[in-house]
Design a protein around this motif. Sequence first.
Motif, PDB file in Angstrom:
ATOM      1  N   MET A  11      20.796  20.663   3.002  1.00 10.41           N
ATOM      2  CA  MET A  11      21.562  19.623   2.308  1.00 10.41           C
ATOM      3  C   MET A  11      20.753  18.332   2.271  1.00 10.41           C
ATOM      4  O   MET A  11      20.064  17.984   3.222  1.00 10.41           O
ATOM      5  CB  MET A  11      22.881  19.380   3.026  1.00 10.41           C
ATOM      6  N   VAL A  12      20.858  17.587   1.165  1.00 10.89           N
ATOM      7  CA  VAL A  12      20.087  16.368   0.984  1.00 10.89           C
ATOM      8  C   VAL A  12      20.397  15.343   2.067  1.00 10.89           C
ATOM      9  O   VAL A  12      19.520  14.607   2.527  1.00 10.89           O
ATOM     10  CB  VAL A  12      20.368  15.778  -0.417  1.00 10.89           C
ATOM     11  N   SER A  13      21.639  15.313   2.534  1.00  8.04           N
ATOM     12  CA  SER A  13      22.038  14.320   3.527  1.00  8.04           C
ATOM     13  C   SER A  13      21.400  14.560   4.890  1.00  8.04           C
ATOM     14  O   SER A  13      21.486  13.708   5.772  1.00  8.04           O
ATOM     15  CB  SER A  13      23.560  14.306   3.679  1.00  8.04           C
ATOM     16  N   GLU A  14      20.758  15.709   5.071  1.00  9.22           N
ATOM     17  CA  GLU A  14      20.174  16.036   6.363  1.00  9.22           C
ATOM     18  C   GLU A  14      18.718  15.629   6.499  1.00  9.22           C
ATOM     19  O   GLU A  14      18.097  15.871   7.537  1.00  9.22           O
ATOM     20  CB  GLU A  14      20.323  17.541   6.632  1.00  9.22           C
ATOM     21  N   TYR A  15      18.124  15.006   5.467  1.00 12.44           N
ATOM     22  CA  TYR A  15      16.735  14.563   5.581  1.00 12.44           C
ATOM     23  C   TYR A  15      16.622  13.447   6.619  1.00 12.44           C
ATOM     24  O   TYR A  15      17.487  12.577   6.730  1.00 12.44           O
ATOM     25  CB  TYR A  15      16.206  14.082   4.228  1.00 12.44           C
ATOM     26  N   ASP A  16      15.520  13.463   7.362  1.00 19.22           N
ATOM     27  CA  ASP A  16      15.302  12.492   8.426  1.00 19.22           C
ATOM     28  C   ASP A  16      14.740  11.170   7.905  1.00 19.22           C
ATOM     29  O   ASP A  16      14.800  10.164   8.611  1.00 19.22           O
ATOM     30  CB  ASP A  16      14.333  13.066   9.462  1.00 19.22           C
ATOM     31  N   TYR A  17      14.174  11.172   6.730  1.00 18.25           N
ATOM     32  CA  TYR A  17      13.687   9.937   6.112  1.00 18.25           C
ATOM     33  C   TYR A  17      13.550  10.156   4.606  1.00 18.25           C
ATOM     34  O   TYR A  17      13.436  11.284   4.127  1.00 18.25           O
ATOM     35  CB  TYR A  17      12.355   9.480   6.721  1.00 18.25           C
ATOM     36  N   TRP A  18      13.588   9.046   3.880  1.00 19.03           N
ATOM     37  CA  TRP A  18      13.515   9.073   2.421  1.00 19.03           C
ATOM     38  C   TRP A  18      12.398   8.161   1.940  1.00 19.03           C
ATOM     39  O   TRP A  18      12.207   7.058   2.475  1.00 19.03           O
ATOM     40  CB  TRP A  18      14.821   8.570   1.804  1.00 19.03           C
ATOM     41  N   LEU A  19      11.681   8.607   0.916  1.00 21.08           N
ATOM     42  CA  LEU A  19      10.767   7.759   0.167  1.00 21.08           C
ATOM     43  C   LEU A  19      11.218   7.760  -1.282  1.00 21.08           C
ATOM     44  O   LEU A  19      11.706   8.782  -1.784  1.00 21.08           O
ATOM     45  CB  LEU A  19       9.324   8.270   0.267  1.00 21.08           C
ATOM     46  N   LEU A  20      11.043   6.635  -1.948  1.00 13.27           N
ATOM     47  CA  LEU A  20      11.484   6.519  -3.331  1.00 13.27           C
ATOM     48  C   LEU A  20      10.456   5.803  -4.187  1.00 13.27           C
ATOM     49  O   LEU A  20       9.752   4.901  -3.719  1.00 13.27           O
ATOM     50  CB  LEU A  20      12.815   5.757  -3.407  1.00 13.27           C
ATOM     51  N   ASP A  21      10.393   6.219  -5.435  1.00  7.57           N
ATOM     52  CA  ASP A  21       9.677   5.497  -6.472  1.00  7.57           C
ATOM     53  C   ASP A  21      10.597   4.360  -6.935  1.00  7.57           C
ATOM     54  O   ASP A  21      11.785   4.334  -6.599  1.00  7.57           O
ATOM     55  CB  ASP A  21       9.359   6.461  -7.619  1.00  7.57           C
ATOM     56  N   LEU A  22      10.067   3.423  -7.713  1.00  7.54           N
ATOM     57  CA  LEU A  22      10.874   2.284  -8.155  1.00  7.54           C
ATOM     58  C   LEU A  22      11.214   2.358  -9.642  1.00  7.54           C
ATOM     59  O   LEU A  22      12.329   2.702 -10.023  1.00  7.54           O
ATOM     60  CB  LEU A  22      10.135   0.978  -7.848  1.00  7.54           C
ATOM     61  N   ASP A  23      10.235   2.064 -10.503  1.00  2.67           N
ATOM     62  CA  ASP A  23      10.489   2.017 -11.953  1.00  2.67           C
ATOM     63  C   ASP A  23      10.884   3.382 -12.489  1.00  2.67           C
ATOM     64  O   ASP A  23      10.197   4.376 -12.255  1.00  2.67           O
ATOM     65  CB  ASP A  23       9.246   1.519 -12.699  1.00  2.67           C
ATOM     66  N   GLY A  24      11.991   3.433 -13.217  1.00  4.62           N
ATOM     67  CA  GLY A  24      12.454   4.673 -13.807  1.00  4.62           C
ATOM     68  C   GLY A  24      13.252   5.533 -12.843  1.00  4.62           C
ATOM     69  O   GLY A  24      13.873   6.510 -13.261  1.00  4.62           O
ATOM     70  N   THR A  25      13.226   5.180 -11.570  1.00  3.59           N
ATOM     71  CA  THR A  25      13.951   5.935 -10.546  1.00  3.59           C
ATOM     72  C   THR A  25      15.161   5.143 -10.060  1.00  3.59           C
ATOM     73  O   THR A  25      16.294   5.586 -10.179  1.00  3.59           O
ATOM     74  CB  THR A  25      13.024   6.271  -9.363  1.00  3.59           C
ATOM     75  N   LEU A  26      14.900   3.964  -9.524  1.00  2.00           N
ATOM     76  CA  LEU A  26      15.969   3.089  -9.054  1.00  2.00           C
ATOM     77  C   LEU A  26      16.338   2.031 -10.088  1.00  2.00           C
ATOM     78  O   LEU A  26      17.496   1.621 -10.182  1.00  2.00           O
ATOM     79  CB  LEU A  26      15.555   2.392  -7.754  1.00  2.00           C
ATOM     80  N   ILE A  27      15.340   1.599 -10.839  1.00  2.00           N
ATOM     81  CA  ILE A  27      15.533   0.516 -11.803  1.00  2.00           C
ATOM     82  C   ILE A  27      14.931   0.891 -13.144  1.00  2.00           C
ATOM     83  O   ILE A  27      14.158   1.840 -13.266  1.00  2.00           O
ATOM     84  CB  ILE A  27      14.874  -0.790 -11.320  1.00  2.00           C
ATOM     85  N   ASP A  28      15.276   0.125 -14.154  1.00  4.93           N
ATOM     86  CA  ASP A  28      14.629   0.202 -15.456  1.00  4.93           C
ATOM     87  C   ASP A  28      14.648  -1.186 -16.077  1.00  4.93           C
ATOM     88  O   ASP A  28      15.345  -2.090 -15.587  1.00  4.93           O
ATOM     89  CB  ASP A  28      15.311   1.226 -16.371  1.00  4.93           C
ATOM     90  N   VAL A  29      13.907  -1.335 -17.166  1.00  9.58           N
ATOM     91  CA  VAL A  29      13.813  -2.624 -17.839  1.00  9.58           C
ATOM     92  C   VAL A  29      14.307  -2.475 -19.266  1.00  9.58           C
ATOM     93  O   VAL A  29      14.214  -1.388 -19.860  1.00  9.58           O
ATOM     94  CB  VAL A  29      12.360  -3.150 -17.809  1.00  9.58           C
ATOM     95  N   GLU A  30      14.854  -3.526 -19.805  1.00 15.16           N
ATOM     96  CA  GLU A  30      15.343  -3.493 -21.180  1.00 15.16           C
ATOM     97  C   GLU A  30      14.193  -3.171 -22.136  1.00 15.16           C
ATOM     98  O   GLU A  30      13.076  -3.683 -21.991  1.00 15.16           O
ATOM     99  CB  GLU A  30      15.973  -4.835 -21.554  1.00 15.16           C
ATOM    100  N   TRP A  31      14.480  -2.333 -23.148  1.00 17.77           N
ATOM    101  CA  TRP A  31      13.444  -1.916 -24.091  1.00 17.77           C
ATOM    102  C   TRP A  31      12.819  -3.108 -24.817  1.00 17.77           C
ATOM    103  O   TRP A  31      11.618  -3.114 -25.095  1.00 17.77           O
ATOM    104  CB  TRP A  31      14.018  -0.937 -25.110  1.00 17.77           C
ATOM    105  N   SER A  32      13.590  -4.135 -25.097  1.00 14.66           N
ATOM    106  CA  SER A  32      13.057  -5.300 -25.815  1.00 14.66           C
ATOM    107  C   SER A  32      11.892  -5.924 -25.046  1.00 14.66           C
ATOM    108  O   SER A  32      10.926  -6.392 -25.663  1.00 14.66           O
ATOM    109  CB  SER A  32      14.160  -6.329 -26.046  1.00 14.66           C
ATOM    110  N   TYR A  33      11.966  -5.932 -23.721  1.00  9.00           N
ATOM    111  CA  TYR A  33      10.869  -6.479 -22.920  1.00  9.00           C
ATOM    112  C   TYR A  33       9.623  -5.614 -23.073  1.00  9.00           C
ATOM    113  O   TYR A  33       8.520  -6.118 -23.294  1.00  9.00           O
ATOM    114  CB  TYR A  33      11.273  -6.553 -21.447  1.00  9.00           C
TER     115      TYR A  33
END
Length: 212
Positions: A1-23
């Motif tokens: 189960m995903v909740s059983e991982y002992d630690y997490w690493l994450l990417d930022l752009d496109g994973t947690l956040i995104d930017v408005e297309w106009s920018y």
Amino acid sequence: MVSEYDYWLLDLDGTLIDVEWSYTREVFDRVGDRLGREFTDQEADIIWSGLTGSRDRQLEAWGIDPHEFWEAFHAEEDPMVRAEQTYLHDDAAFVAELDVPVGLVTHCQEFLCEPVLDNVGIRDWFDARLCCTEETGWKPDPAPVESVLRELGVAHNGHEGVLAGDGANDVGAAWNAGLDAIHVERVGHERRGQCVLGDYRVESFDELPGRP
């Protein structure tokens, strides 16, 4: 189960956040002016989102020198404007609830990453973070991932961890470092033009089994 991982690493752009297309569009317009070459919406999307994997290889395939491109690109990015145009994906909020070590491994450069983290209010989500450079290496190279694992104090301790990201390079970095991989498909397979494999393949973190 995903909740059983002992630690997490994450990417930022496109994973947690995104930017408005106009920018994105405005930045590529200005970069195009510097390089004397126009970028179509599709080309801008491919490079910004890393849809074909290695951005440098894609630039070279178009006859663009990667060094010249990134020099122009970073010169045209305004950290404060980018931060103001950045938004947090709603389904990423669970990261704040993780009761295990959490690290950030991103290709977003530090001068952009820092104001973005402050603007979306997620700086305190991470116990360690690394903005990749030529010196640290770039995903899928496991070196930047391993550096964050050492900073978190979880390297080679026999515990199980996972890295979540939106691109093939994130999955590759996870597997190369001996971690499980979550691929978050934010753009869709049709737009990406290929299917990215992972230990988990989801369109939203809400779909993860056993998500905390």
